[in-house]
Write a protein that holds these residues in place. Sequence first.
Motif, PDB file in Angstrom:
ATOM      1  N   UNK A  76       0.837  -1.206   0.000  1.00 43.83           N
ATOM      2  CA  UNK A  76       0.000   0.000   0.000  1.00 43.83           C
ATOM      3  C   UNK A  76       0.873   1.257   0.000  1.00 43.83           C
ATOM      4  N   UNK A  77       1.931   1.256   0.799  1.00 47.14           N
ATOM      5  CA  UNK A  77       2.812   2.426   0.848  1.00 47.14           C
ATOM      6  C   UNK A  77       3.428   2.708  -0.520  1.00 47.14           C
ATOM      7  N   UNK A  78       3.883   1.666  -1.194  1.00 45.93           N
ATOM      8  CA  UNK A  78       4.472   1.868  -2.520  1.00 45.93           C
ATOM      9  C   UNK A  78       3.416   2.322  -3.521  1.00 45.93           C
ATOM     10  N   UNK A  79       2.217   1.777  -3.408  1.00 47.33           N
ATOM     11  CA  UNK A  79       1.132   2.184  -4.301  1.00 47.33           C
ATOM     12  C   UNK A  79       0.824   3.669  -4.124  1.00 47.33           C
ATOM     13  N   UNK A  80       0.706   4.089  -2.879  1.00 46.71           N
ATOM     14  CA  UNK A  80       0.415   5.501  -2.595  1.00 46.71           C
ATOM     15  C   UNK A  80       1.521   6.390  -3.160  1.00 46.71           C
ATOM     16  N   UNK A  81       2.760   5.955  -3.002  1.00 44.84           N
ATOM     17  CA  UNK A  81       3.886   6.758  -3.478  1.00 44.84           C
ATOM     18  C   UNK A  81       3.884   6.873  -4.997  1.00 44.84           C
ATOM     19  N   UNK A  82       3.505   5.804  -5.681  1.00 39.58           N
ATOM     20  CA  UNK A  82       3.497   5.810  -7.146  1.00 39.58           C
ATOM     21  C   UNK A  82       2.255   6.499  -7.705  1.00 39.58           C
TER      22      UNK A  82
END
Length: 237
Positions: A76-82
């Motif tokens: 989720x953190x990587x998704x939000x960042x991208x």
Amino acid sequence: MTGGGGEEGELQLLGAWMSPWVIRVKVALQMKGLSYEYIEEDLQHKSDLLLGSNPVHKKVPVLIHDGRPVCESLVVLEYVDEAWAGAGTPLLPADPHDRAVARFWATYVNDTFFPSWRPLFRATTAEQRAEAYEKVLPQVETLERALTECSKGKAFFGGDAVGIVDLALGSFVVWIRAVDEFGGTSLLDEARVPGLAAWAERFMAVDAVEEVMPEAVRIMEHYKGFLAKLAAPAASS
């Protein structure tokens, strides 16, 4: 509202207020300036929305973006960042190698530190607590070295600003402190791990963290209740 880098769309976060994995996602959303609907889950009676959104693990957090679920906190953190790359501070470094290193240490928190710390969290006797404390110390000392490697002399694992490793480990700080206070231990001891001790203070003082971090007294009350339930079967046997 988002500062750019993709449309915000409809966002929902399924979570449990005390969960470190949910806390890290809340901080990330706060850092990105994103508006979302928060839905508190009763983990003893999971909703159809949660079970349908995360049918494999049936766990929180789940971020639902325009009806499409994203599961597992680090994912989720990587998704939000991208998805919102132009909003707020990047959670991952721009350099590919630095990004790989950050992913490694974030995974280390989940897969190595947490399983090592969990027995201390669950300890109900002084003997259990002392044994568990000694066993988790090497992982904490490893994270002290990781801070030096990742921060390159700056304030956070992410450098000048909070990044994915800070979120991964920082979401446990309020819990680490509660366990230490209750059991008389000192995992983030200034003499043993001065870098981590100072980092924890800086992390907890970040505006986005202060906005969403549960109050320490509430965490302590929850922890005492958890230990009481854990000890009850042993007391009645």
